[in-house]
Design an enzyme around this catalytic site. Sequence first.
Site, PDB file in Angstrom:
ATOM      1  N   LYS A 107      20.178  32.152  -9.418  1.00  0.00           N
ATOM      2  CA  LYS A 107      19.283  31.726 -10.484  1.00  0.00           C
ATOM      3  C   LYS A 107      19.885  32.224 -11.795  1.00  0.00           C
ATOM      4  O   LYS A 107      20.692  33.162 -11.810  1.00  0.00           O
ATOM      5  CB  LYS A 107      17.876  32.269 -10.278  1.00  0.00           C
ATOM      6  CG  LYS A 107      17.743  33.762 -10.485  1.00  0.00           C
ATOM      7  CD  LYS A 107      16.371  34.301 -10.144  1.00  0.00           C
ATOM      8  CE  LYS A 107      15.324  33.832 -11.127  1.00  0.00           C
ATOM      9  NZ  LYS A 107      14.508  32.727 -10.658  1.00  0.00           N
ATOM     10  N   ILE A 110      10.062  26.474 -15.593  1.00  0.00           N
ATOM     11  CA  ILE A 110       9.887  27.856 -15.146  1.00  0.00           C
ATOM     12  C   ILE A 110       9.979  28.820 -16.323  1.00  0.00           C
ATOM     13  O   ILE A 110       9.331  29.860 -16.355  1.00  0.00           O
ATOM     14  CB  ILE A 110      10.950  28.217 -14.083  1.00  0.00           C
ATOM     15  CG1 ILE A 110      10.929  27.210 -12.918  1.00  0.00           C
ATOM     16  CG2 ILE A 110      10.731  29.641 -13.570  1.00  0.00           C
ATOM     17  CD1 ILE A 110       9.655  27.183 -12.142  1.00  0.00           C
ATOM     18  N   CYS A 127      19.532  24.579 -20.309  1.00  0.00           N
ATOM     19  CA  CYS A 127      18.133  24.533 -19.892  1.00  0.00           C
ATOM     20  C   CYS A 127      17.346  23.701 -20.905  1.00  0.00           C
ATOM     21  O   CYS A 127      17.383  23.990 -22.102  1.00  0.00           O
ATOM     22  CB  CYS A 127      17.549  25.939 -19.805  1.00  0.00           C
ATOM     23  SG  CYS A 127      15.817  25.961 -19.318  1.00  0.00           S
ATOM     24  N   GLY A 169      20.172  15.054  -8.087  1.00  0.00           N
ATOM     25  CA  GLY A 169      19.612  14.021  -7.223  1.00  0.00           C
ATOM     26  C   GLY A 169      20.282  13.818  -5.888  1.00  0.00           C
ATOM     27  O   GLY A 169      20.076  12.782  -5.245  1.00  0.00           O
TER      28      GLY A 169
END
Length: 301
Positions: A46, A72, A129, A241
């Site tokens: 992460k 998140i 992000c 995906g």
Amino acid sequence: MFADLSTEVAGLRLENPLMLASGILDENGYSMLRVLRSGASAAVTKSIGEEERNGYRPPVVHPLQSGMLNAIGLANPGIEEYGHEIEIARRAGKPIIGSIFAPDEAGFSRLAERMQSFGVSAIELNLSCPHVKGVGSEVGSDPVLVKRVVQAVKSVSSVPVFAKLSPNVTDLVEIARAASDADGLVLINTVRAMAVDIRARRPVLSNGFGGLSGPSIKPVGIRCVYEVRKAMDIPIVGVGGISGFEDVVEYIMVGSDAVQIGTALWRNGPGIFSSILCELEKFMEEEGYRGIGEMKGVALQ
């Protein structure tokens, strides 16, 4: 004939092209260990910052028919608390790639040095992000800052450095060229998106908008890899995906050296790695491909 599934990305040898993407089942060392033992060739942690970050208040995840929406907020325990998790994950004997984020090149450099001290095999720079002000796509949309960050981290790194870029920019090729001092690129991060709860009359996520992942963004990821590969000769890890062997093949055929899988684990569990590998090997044998390299870039002709 048995197909050779091994590949290499910027000097990083992988037993197969399937890696665990950052953000899914990598909160701790044991979850990464489980995925690695299920067939993944490497795991990306992460995204970790210098200090603990709580992230956004719930709801932060919203399932969609076509994938998943999340914001998140880069929640993480901070770099000093994460070393133990990497130590656990390394028991699998496979590469661990440390994902880091920061608002500037100085922060990225400090994080990269600390990550290396934990024994990671490579560094992934989260420059993309889509939902965190100051450390997200704002960093990754500025080619000058991207270049400074990459050069700063390269100056302190003895392991390969990968720059993870965003599709939420006007000119991805320009940003990719700015990141060309990296050893490789990771394409792509999630697509900025939003959904509304029509009964509650408000966005489904507490942050309002978030990042869209899953099958719906695969065509975007394929297009991004294709455009960058046509413009540059640099190692690329495709992500976005992937849920079946056909998706892996598409990414490789437009020039990816390897791929990362994330959201599909949420629906299918770690067993998706062995399932895809089995089908990928079967496809390659049927089509006469002896190795991953023979498939790479064939759709660019």
